[in-house]
Design an enzyme around this catalytic site. Sequence first.
Site, PDB file in Angstrom:
ATOM      1  N   ALA A  22       0.657  -1.247  -0.128  1.00 28.98           N
ATOM      2  CA  ALA A  22      -0.029  -0.043  -0.014  1.00 28.98           C
ATOM      3  C   ALA A  22       0.682   1.181   0.186  1.00 28.98           C
ATOM      4  CB  ALA A  22      -0.773   0.094   1.195  1.00 28.98           C
ATOM      5  N   THR A  30      -6.523  -0.730   8.264  1.00 20.29           N
ATOM      6  CA  THR A  30      -6.256   0.281   9.433  1.00 20.29           C
ATOM      7  C   THR A  30      -7.506   0.963  10.250  1.00 20.29           C
ATOM      8  OG1 THR A  30      -5.512   2.604   9.654  1.00 20.29           O
ATOM      9  CG2 THR A  30      -6.497   1.952   7.754  1.00 20.29           C
ATOM     10  N   ASP A  31      -7.333   1.058  11.291  1.00 22.60           N
ATOM     11  CA  ASP A  31      -8.041   1.732  12.377  1.00 22.60           C
ATOM     12  C   ASP A  31      -8.863   2.966  11.737  1.00 22.60           C
ATOM     13  OD1 ASP A  31      -6.123   3.132  13.037  1.00 22.60           O
ATOM     14  OD2 ASP A  31      -6.273   2.631  15.177  1.00 22.60           O
ATOM     15  N   GLU A  32      -7.951   3.833  10.919  1.00 22.72           N
ATOM     16  CA  GLU A  32      -8.171   5.051  10.451  1.00 22.72           C
ATOM     17  C   GLU A  32      -9.478   5.085   9.593  1.00 22.72           C
ATOM     18  OE1 GLU A  32      -5.086   7.377   9.040  1.00 22.72           O
ATOM     19  OE2 GLU A  32      -3.666   6.288  10.213  1.00 22.72           O
ATOM     20  N   TYR A  41      -5.764   8.732   2.385  1.00 28.52           N
ATOM     21  CA  TYR A  41      -5.210   7.307   2.747  1.00 28.52           C
ATOM     22  C   TYR A  41      -6.190   6.510   3.112  1.00 28.52           C
ATOM     23  CZ  TYR A  41      -3.002   3.840   5.613  1.00 28.52           C
ATOM     24  OH  TYR A  41      -3.023   2.699   6.293  1.00 28.52           O
ATOM     25  N   SER A  42      -7.051   7.098   4.272  1.00 24.21           N
ATOM     26  CA  SER A  42      -8.138   6.273   5.054  1.00 24.21           C
ATOM     27  C   SER A  42      -9.093   5.740   4.107  1.00 24.21           C
ATOM     28  CB  SER A  42      -8.411   6.746   6.220  1.00 24.21           C
ATOM     29  OG  SER A  42      -8.955   7.882   6.133  1.00 24.21           O
ATOM     30  N   LYS A  73      -8.174   3.011   1.705  1.00 21.43           N
ATOM     31  CA  LYS A  73      -8.029   1.774   2.610  1.00 21.43           C
ATOM     32  C   LYS A  73      -9.360   1.343   2.696  1.00 21.43           C
ATOM     33  CE  LYS A  73      -4.920  -0.224   4.132  1.00 21.43           C
ATOM     34  NZ  LYS A  73      -4.278  -1.368   3.592  1.00 21.43           N
ATOM     35  N   HIS A 111      -6.480  16.451  10.565  1.00 22.55           N
ATOM     36  CA  HIS A 111      -6.195  15.572  11.639  1.00 22.55           C
ATOM     37  C   HIS A 111      -7.158  14.894  12.546  1.00 22.55           C
ATOM     38  CE1 HIS A 111      -2.157  14.840  13.992  1.00 22.55           C
ATOM     39  NE2 HIS A 111      -2.755  14.165  13.492  1.00 22.55           N
TER      40      HIS A 111
HETATM   41  P1  NAD Z   1       5.053   0.727   3.937  1.00 20.04           P
HETATM   42  O1  NAD Z   1       4.812   1.806   3.190  1.00 20.04           O
HETATM   43  O2  NAD Z   1       6.276   0.632   5.054  1.00 20.04           O
HETATM   44  O3  NAD Z   1       5.134  -0.470   2.921  1.00 20.04           O
HETATM   45  C1  NAD Z   1       4.622  -0.641   1.969  1.00 20.04           C
HETATM   46  C2  NAD Z   1       4.994  -1.650   0.784  1.00 20.04           C
HETATM   47  O4  NAD Z   1       4.197  -1.955  -0.367  1.00 20.04           O
HETATM   48  C3  NAD Z   1       6.652  -1.195   0.469  1.00 20.04           C
HETATM   49  O5  NAD Z   1       7.352  -2.161   0.414  1.00 20.04           O
HETATM   50  C4  NAD Z   1       6.295  -0.647  -0.954  1.00 20.04           C
HETATM   51  O6  NAD Z   1       7.404  -0.838  -1.891  1.00 20.04           O
HETATM   52  C5  NAD Z   1       5.295  -1.774  -1.479  1.00 20.04           C
HETATM   53  N1  NAD Z   1       4.244  -1.282  -2.323  1.00 20.04           N
HETATM   54  C6  NAD Z   1       3.720  -0.107  -2.384  1.00 20.04           C
HETATM   55  N2  NAD Z   1       2.944  -0.162  -3.809  1.00 20.04           N
HETATM   56  C7  NAD Z   1       3.274  -1.372  -4.383  1.00 20.04           C
HETATM   57  C8  NAD Z   1       2.722  -1.878  -5.530  1.00 20.04           C
HETATM   58  N3  NAD Z   1       1.704  -1.020  -6.224  1.00 20.04           N
HETATM   59  N4  NAD Z   1       2.943  -3.057  -5.796  1.00 20.04           N
HETATM   60  C9  NAD Z   1       3.708  -3.750  -5.224  1.00 20.04           C
HETATM   61  N5  NAD Z   1       4.317  -3.255  -4.066  1.00 20.04           N
HETATM   62  C10 NAD Z   1       3.934  -2.008  -3.627  1.00 20.04           C
HETATM   63  O7  NAD Z   1       3.890   0.215   4.829  1.00 20.04           O
HETATM   64  P2  NAD Z   1       3.481  -0.415   6.281  1.00 20.04           P
HETATM   65  O8  NAD Z   1       3.529   0.586   7.344  1.00 20.04           O
HETATM   66  O9  NAD Z   1       4.319  -1.506   6.281  1.00 20.04           O
HETATM   67  O10 NAD Z   1       1.995  -0.652   5.983  1.00 20.04           O
HETATM   68  C11 NAD Z   1       1.604  -2.180   5.653  1.00 20.04           C
HETATM   69  C12 NAD Z   1      -0.015  -2.316   5.537  1.00 20.04           C
HETATM   70  O11 NAD Z   1      -0.266  -2.151   6.900  1.00 20.04           O
HETATM   71  C13 NAD Z   1      -0.522  -1.155   4.496  1.00 20.04           C
HETATM   72  O12 NAD Z   1      -1.542  -1.754   3.946  1.00 20.04           O
HETATM   73  C14 NAD Z   1      -0.958  -0.266   5.670  1.00 20.04           C
HETATM   74  O13 NAD Z   1      -2.150   0.254   5.089  1.00 20.04           O
HETATM   75  C15 NAD Z   1      -1.425  -1.088   6.908  1.00 20.04           C
HETATM   76  N6  NAD Z   1      -1.541  -0.295   8.125  1.00 20.04           N
HETATM   77  C16 NAD Z   1      -0.205   0.260   8.564  1.00 20.04           C
HETATM   78  C17 NAD Z   1      -0.235   0.763   9.881  1.00 20.04           C
HETATM   79  C18 NAD Z   1       1.236   1.385  10.455  1.00 20.04           C
HETATM   80  O14 NAD Z   1       1.301   1.758  11.593  1.00 20.04           O
HETATM   81  N7  NAD Z   1       2.406   1.544   9.701  1.00 20.04           N
HETATM   82  C19 NAD Z   1      -1.170   0.917  10.463  1.00 20.04           C
HETATM   83  C20 NAD Z   1      -2.509   0.386  10.041  1.00 20.04           C
HETATM   84  C21 NAD Z   1      -2.454  -0.151   8.682  1.00 20.04           C
END
Ligand code: NAD
Length: 354
Positions: free
Chosen positions: A81, A130-132, A156-157, A160, A304
Amino acid sequence: MANLLVTGGAGFIGGNFVHYWAKEHPGDAIVVLDCLTYAGNRSTIAGVEQAELVVGDIRDTGLVERLLQERGIGTIVHFAAESHVDRSITGPDAFIETNILGTNSLLKAARKVWLDGGTGVEHRFHHISTDEVYGSLGPSDPAFSESTQYQPNSPYSASKAASDHLVRAYHHTYGLQVTTTNCSNNYGPYHYPEKLIPLFMLNALSGKPLPIYGDGMNVRDWLYVEDHCRGIEAALKNGKPGETYNIGGGEELPNLAVIDRICTEVDRAFAEIEGLAQRFPAAPAAQGRPTAELKTFVEDRKGHDRRYAIDETKARSELAYVPQQDFETGLRQTLRWYLDNEAWWRPLLPGGGG
Ligand code: NAD
């Protein structure tokens, strides 16, 4: 031996999941599909022998179909994502492309390989959300449960939320075996240093300001990333297709409290670890001054959300999910990881950190 496709497995949570899965399931083959955006990093999973990185885009439906067929994959764990809210405010398009169209592309490939032709293979599509998507809470509102109405507030949210609805629809319409977890704010190793906790840790080490949005009283639930991986594993094992589960860390904190704890941990590390002052001479703590002097209030983020809180009763009772880290121990481990892994984060800083 089970074969998994992990999308976004070179990113923060996906990368931690690859490490976790390899440790807990040493016989499984893991195919990571990641197109290595700025947030993806091959070095995050370089040492994991069971994991093979395929550099490619989740929007390439044909590539995903081939991977599912040729590698005999029965489980997709979908992390890929665009994930940074601030970037979604300045440029929403990439979020629509990857989070919505990319998820639809994966679902289409999974449907074609797993359902069409009546093969009826055992499969699971697990979606990370995400919780967002639930919007923002007032100070005394009850925490988000799985039945809370979706009210996404940022591009973003919203992207998602759209992907969550698509996942649900592929279950309802086509019978794809899906599960979704909606988690709170993760922190831990391999976190790209644009996000609050690593940004503040690394700014503290280089004596740069710690920029605090608005009044610093926005509240988030903090989840240690390995606990999140444990929650996903529990959803894969015990989750019921078509269901969603909230995963949190049980640590609701205003940003100011998070920042104060980071400052305290950095001060403690400089007091306890020999040689840190020589490695990071620009840190206030290297000169015996408190890290907290770097705190700087800046203009609030547009739109925010004020408060997120997670009710994880369902995950605890139906998945047997139990987070193991509290914020204090998780934060200390995270700081120690950044201190021990400068070679991982230094090249990610503007100008390579120079
Ligand atoms: P991140 O941004 O660190 O990593 C995303 C990864 O996806 C990267 O390695 C990127 O290269 C890859 N990517 C992006 N677009 C792509 C595409 N089109 N094809 C293939 N790969 C692609 O994200 P994260 O923080 O590890 O989040 C992972 C998931 O968890 C996401 O879906 C995010 O919405 C969800 N999430 C994250 C959090 C948080 O606190 N980080 C909280 C809630 C939910």
